[in-house]
Motif scaffolding. Structure first.
Motif, PDB file in Angstrom:
ATOM      1  N   LEU A  90       3.224  -8.881  -8.504  1.00 21.18           N
ATOM      2  CA  LEU A  90       3.814  -8.553  -9.811  1.00 21.18           C
ATOM      3  C   LEU A  90       3.159  -7.318 -10.436  1.00 21.18           C
ATOM      4  O   LEU A  90       3.811  -6.522 -11.105  1.00 21.18           O
ATOM      5  N   LEU A  91       1.865  -7.166 -10.155  1.00 24.57           N
ATOM      6  CA  LEU A  91       1.177  -5.973 -10.652  1.00 24.57           C
ATOM      7  C   LEU A  91       1.796  -4.715 -10.037  1.00 24.57           C
ATOM      8  O   LEU A  91       1.978  -3.689 -10.712  1.00 24.57           O
ATOM      9  N   PHE A  92       2.128  -4.815  -8.748  1.00 23.77           N
ATOM     10  CA  PHE A  92       2.814  -3.707  -8.075  1.00 23.77           C
ATOM     11  C   PHE A  92       4.192  -3.490  -8.710  1.00 23.77           C
ATOM     12  O   PHE A  92       4.577  -2.371  -9.049  1.00 23.77           O
ATOM     13  N   PHE A  93       4.895  -4.598  -8.884  1.00 23.50           N
ATOM     14  CA  PHE A  93       6.272  -4.555  -9.355  1.00 23.50           C
ATOM     15  C   PHE A  93       6.362  -3.895 -10.733  1.00 23.50           C
ATOM     16  O   PHE A  93       7.180  -3.016 -10.959  1.00 23.50           O
ATOM     17  N   ILE A  94       5.463  -4.302 -11.653  1.00 25.48           N
ATOM     18  CA  ILE A  94       5.557  -3.721 -12.999  1.00 25.48           C
ATOM     19  C   ILE A  94       5.065  -2.268 -13.011  1.00 25.48           C
ATOM     20  O   ILE A  94       5.442  -1.499 -13.877  1.00 25.48           O
ATOM     21  N   THR A  95       4.236  -1.914 -12.031  1.00 25.45           N
ATOM     22  CA  THR A  95       3.753  -0.528 -11.998  1.00 25.45           C
ATOM     23  C   THR A  95       4.866   0.435 -11.600  1.00 25.45           C
ATOM     24  O   THR A  95       4.992   1.522 -12.167  1.00 25.45           O
TER      25      THR A  95
ATOM     26  N   GLY B  17       0.836  -1.212   0.000  1.00 21.98           N
ATOM     27  CA  GLY B  17       0.000   0.000   0.000  1.00 21.98           C
ATOM     28  C   GLY B  17       0.864   1.252   0.000  1.00 21.98           C
ATOM     29  O   GLY B  17       0.668   2.167  -0.822  1.00 21.98           O
ATOM     30  N   ILE B  18       1.853   1.286   0.902  1.00 19.75           N
ATOM     31  CA  ILE B  18       2.721   2.466   0.987  1.00 19.75           C
ATOM     32  C   ILE B  18       3.529   2.592  -0.300  1.00 19.75           C
ATOM     33  O   ILE B  18       3.739   3.692  -0.822  1.00 19.75           O
ATOM     34  N   GLY B  19       3.966   1.455  -0.840  1.00 16.67           N
ATOM     35  CA  GLY B  19       4.742   1.469  -2.088  1.00 16.67           C
ATOM     36  C   GLY B  19       3.930   2.051  -3.221  1.00 16.67           C
ATOM     37  O   GLY B  19       4.410   2.928  -3.947  1.00 16.67           O
ATOM     38  N   PHE B  20       2.695   1.591  -3.395  1.00 17.30           N
ATOM     39  CA  PHE B  20       1.848   2.130  -4.470  1.00 17.30           C
ATOM     40  C   PHE B  20       1.703   3.637  -4.313  1.00 17.30           C
ATOM     41  O   PHE B  20       1.792   4.390  -5.271  1.00 17.30           O
ATOM     42  N   TYR B  21       1.473   4.050  -3.058  1.00 18.60           N
ATOM     43  CA  TYR B  21       1.226   5.478  -2.838  1.00 18.60           C
ATOM     44  C   TYR B  21       2.479   6.303  -3.081  1.00 18.60           C
ATOM     45  O   TYR B  21       2.507   7.180  -3.935  1.00 18.60           O
ATOM     46  N   SER B  22       3.567   5.971  -2.324  1.00 18.59           N
ATOM     47  CA  SER B  22       4.700   6.892  -2.372  1.00 18.59           C
ATOM     48  C   SER B  22       5.500   6.751  -3.654  1.00 18.59           C
ATOM     49  O   SER B  22       5.893   7.760  -4.249  1.00 18.59           O
ATOM     50  N   LEU B  23       5.709   5.526  -4.147  1.00 20.47           N
ATOM     51  CA  LEU B  23       6.492   5.395  -5.382  1.00 20.47           C
ATOM     52  C   LEU B  23       5.719   5.954  -6.575  1.00 20.47           C
ATOM     53  O   LEU B  23       6.281   6.605  -7.444  1.00 20.47           O
ATOM     54  N   SER B  24       4.393   5.727  -6.591  1.00 27.04           N
ATOM     55  CA  SER B  24       3.613   6.242  -7.720  1.00 27.04           C
ATOM     56  C   SER B  24       3.640   7.762  -7.732  1.00 27.04           C
ATOM     57  O   SER B  24       3.797   8.388  -8.781  1.00 27.04           O
ATOM     58  N   LYS B  25       3.502   8.348  -6.546  1.00 28.01           N
ATOM     59  CA  LYS B  25       3.512   9.820  -6.466  1.00 28.01           C
ATOM     60  C   LYS B  25       4.858  10.371  -6.909  1.00 28.01           C
ATOM     61  O   LYS B  25       4.954  11.268  -7.723  1.00 28.01           O
ATOM     62  N   MET B  26       5.908   9.729  -6.359  1.00 24.66           N
ATOM     63  CA  MET B  26       7.247  10.226  -6.624  1.00 24.66           C
ATOM     64  C   MET B  26       7.588  10.108  -8.106  1.00 24.66           C
ATOM     65  O   MET B  26       8.283  10.916  -8.664  1.00 24.66           O
ATOM     66  N   ARG B  27       7.085   9.054  -8.723  1.00 25.39           N
ATOM     67  CA  ARG B  27       7.471   8.834 -10.119  1.00 25.39           C
ATOM     68  C   ARG B  27       6.387   9.258 -11.111  1.00 25.39           C
ATOM     69  O   ARG B  27       6.416   8.868 -12.262  1.00 25.39           O
ATOM     70  N   GLY B  28       5.404  10.001 -10.604  1.00 23.07           N
ATOM     71  CA  GLY B  28       4.402  10.553 -11.500  1.00 23.07           C
ATOM     72  C   GLY B  28       3.551   9.514 -12.212  1.00 23.07           C
ATOM     73  O   GLY B  28       3.199   9.663 -13.369  1.00 23.07           O
ATOM     74  N   LEU B  29       3.216   8.417 -11.492  1.00 24.16           N
ATOM     75  CA  LEU B  29       2.453   7.355 -12.154  1.00 24.16           C
ATOM     76  C   LEU B  29       0.984   7.338 -11.734  1.00 24.16           C
ATOM     77  O   LEU B  29       0.290   6.385 -12.009  1.00 24.16           O
ATOM     78  N   ALA B  30       0.564   8.394 -11.035  1.00 20.69           N
ATOM     79  CA  ALA B  30      -0.741   8.340 -10.376  1.00 20.69           C
ATOM     80  C   ALA B  30      -1.880   7.898 -11.282  1.00 20.69           C
ATOM     81  O   ALA B  30      -2.751   7.168 -10.860  1.00 20.69           O
TER      82      ALA B  30
END
Ligand code: HEM
Length: 438
Positions: free
Chosen positions: A136-141, A76-89
């Motif tokens: 894996l869905l998290f990983f590829i995202t 959950g934290i990974g989806f939130y913070s990595l997506s935000k940081m890398r502009g993948l929202a």
């Protein structure tokens, strides 16, 4: 204007999904994890040993805590913070929900299969595949996107050493799930029940703990602790050395080469603590706004538990006769280090991630952390004395330790869930209708 509105909507959607991940993790922690752990411990203390307890139940507890709670929080934290940081929202939100559905059904199915054993030869590998698919869905995202340097960061932290460590922890997570899938397949073809054989289980647990949550926590410590504790930026070189030593330790443990493995774990824990400068004198005041002022103390206590765990595992490799030293080292790591870090740092960052909220009660945070650590101290001490037969009078202390730990976990969950139910401060003063001042 339209763009700003869209960004706001994506941010709100991302916050909504991370909240659901966190609440799911809390539910796994409370019921399949802690309640079953306490049930097992009471049975063990009653029978003065674990010989009569189904190992599938013990493993169901361990799996629910490591993957159901800690794994769910990390995703959950990974989806939130990595997506935000890398502009993948934009696409991360849909992927986050799909991943959550796969992951939660996988972990839930594994727990139920270990307990009730219905169609377990099918269900065991199916649960492992669902977990792997969710991961894996998290990983590829989040994989393969170039990181952007955060403004204001410089020196060792600015060199983004923390990202490298978090990536290593993520690879440890992937390896753990692959190993879990392989053992599930093996049990389903050749096993007599869903429990993994105890020597293999012991080796797997080293991978499931030291290669994945421990490393991920080191990464997030490098990211957040310099600011939260007011300490200097981490020493990137020492952290990389700690990672190499830890990886060698995990490899030795997986090969059941226990004395070198545990010596290396102790060295890795000491090197990581030095690299993170956990015990160094702060050079500016810690940031404890919104949390209990004891927060920096508990973070340091967590790292003391990490060192204790490594030393107890070293003695376990030499002298364990009845699982007491191994069990004590495991809970010094999982409850003392991992859970204390999640209680402390989680209550510091999650209210903000889950909708820019403020923690409901810093006092409750202190009580939960204090009870958790008292429970862990009672558990670690009495497990060695009772299981190993050094001091049988300690058997009745084990259920008492469980009561402390259950209360701590419940208070932690209540504090976060009430926090998520509150209106965030930035929305409290907004007018209800359009009649407010322009
Ligand atoms: C109320 C708190 C807890 C209680 C009462 C409890 C109890 C137990 C008991 C009785 C065992 C069986 C082995 C032994 O006797 O040492 C066990 C194993 C284990 N516990 Fe806990 N535990 C608690 C919290 C946790 C937490 C927070 C984690 C992880 C974050 C965790 C992870 C594990 C793991 C990985 C195992 C080994 C499972 C296996 O053999 O595969 N436990 N726990």
């Amino acid at each position: 204007m339209g763009d700003i509105e869209a960004i706001k909507q994506h941010e709100a959607a991302l916050q909504g999904s991370v909240t659901v991940w966190i609440v799911t993790g809390l539910l796994f922690m409370l019921l399949p994890g802690t309640l079953l752990g306490a049930w097992n411990l009471i049975a063990i203390s009653d029978q003065r040993g674990a010989a009569h307890l189904d190992p599938a139940w013990i493993q169901a507890h361990g799996h629910a805590q490591i993957f159901g709670w800690i794994g769910t929080f990390i995703l959950g934290i990974g989806f939130y913070s990595l997506s935000k940081m890398r502009g993948l929202a934009r696409f991360a939100v849909t992927r986050s929900w799909a991943s959550w559905a796969l992951w939660t059904s996988g972990v839930g199915l594994r727990w139920a299969t270990n307990l009730w054993q219905w169609q377990w030869r099918w269900m065991l590998p199916v649960s492992a595949v669902l977990e792997l698919a969710g991961f894996l869905l998290f990983f590829i995202t989040v994989r393969g996107h170039r990181s952007e340097k955060n403004p204001g960061e410089s020196g060792a932290a600015g060199s983004q050493v923390w990202i490298g460590i978090v990536v290593a922890g993520t690879l440890g997570f992937l390896l753990s799930l692959l190993a879990n899938f392989a053992t599930a397949l093996q049990a389903s073809f050749f096993g007599a029940n869903p429990a993994v054989a105890s020597d293999l289980d012991q080796r797997l647990l080293a991978l499931f703990t030291w290669a994945f949550p421990v490393v991920t926590i080191w990464g997030f410590s490098a990211r957040w602790l310099p600011v939260f504790l007011g300490i200097a930026n981490p020493n990137g070189l020492l952290l990389r050395i700690a990672l190499v030593i830890n990886t060698s330790a995990v490899a030795c443990a997986v090969g059941a080469w226990w004395i070198p493995a545990t010596m290396l774990f102790a060295l890795a824990a000491a090197t990581a603590s030095a690299g993170l400068r956990i015990f160094a004198h702060p050079n500016r005041p810690p940031k404890v706004v919104g949390v209990h002022p004891s927060f920096p103390l508990f973070v340091r206590i967590a790292y003391v538990w990490l060192l204790i765990s490594a030393c107890v595992s070293l003695s376990a490799a030499g002298w364990d006769k009845a699982g007491g030293l191994w069990g004590a080292s495991r809970h010094a790591l999982t409850v003392g280090f991992i859970s204390t870090m999640v209680f402390a740092v989680g209550q510091r960052v999650l209210p903000a991630f889950c909708g820019m909220r403020v923690l409901f009660s810093p006092a409750l945070m202190f009580v939960a952390l204090a009870l958790l650590n008292i429970g862990c101290l009672l558990r670690v001490g009495s497990e060695i004395g009772a299981y190993e037969g050094y001091l049988p009078a300690l058997w009745p202390v084990l259920p008492v330790s469980a009561v402390f730990e259950i209360t701590a976990m419940t208070l932690f969950a209540i504090n976060l869930i009430v926090t998520f139910g509150q209106v965030p401060p930035h929305l409290r003063s907004l007018p209800k209708t359009g009649s407010g001042p322009a």
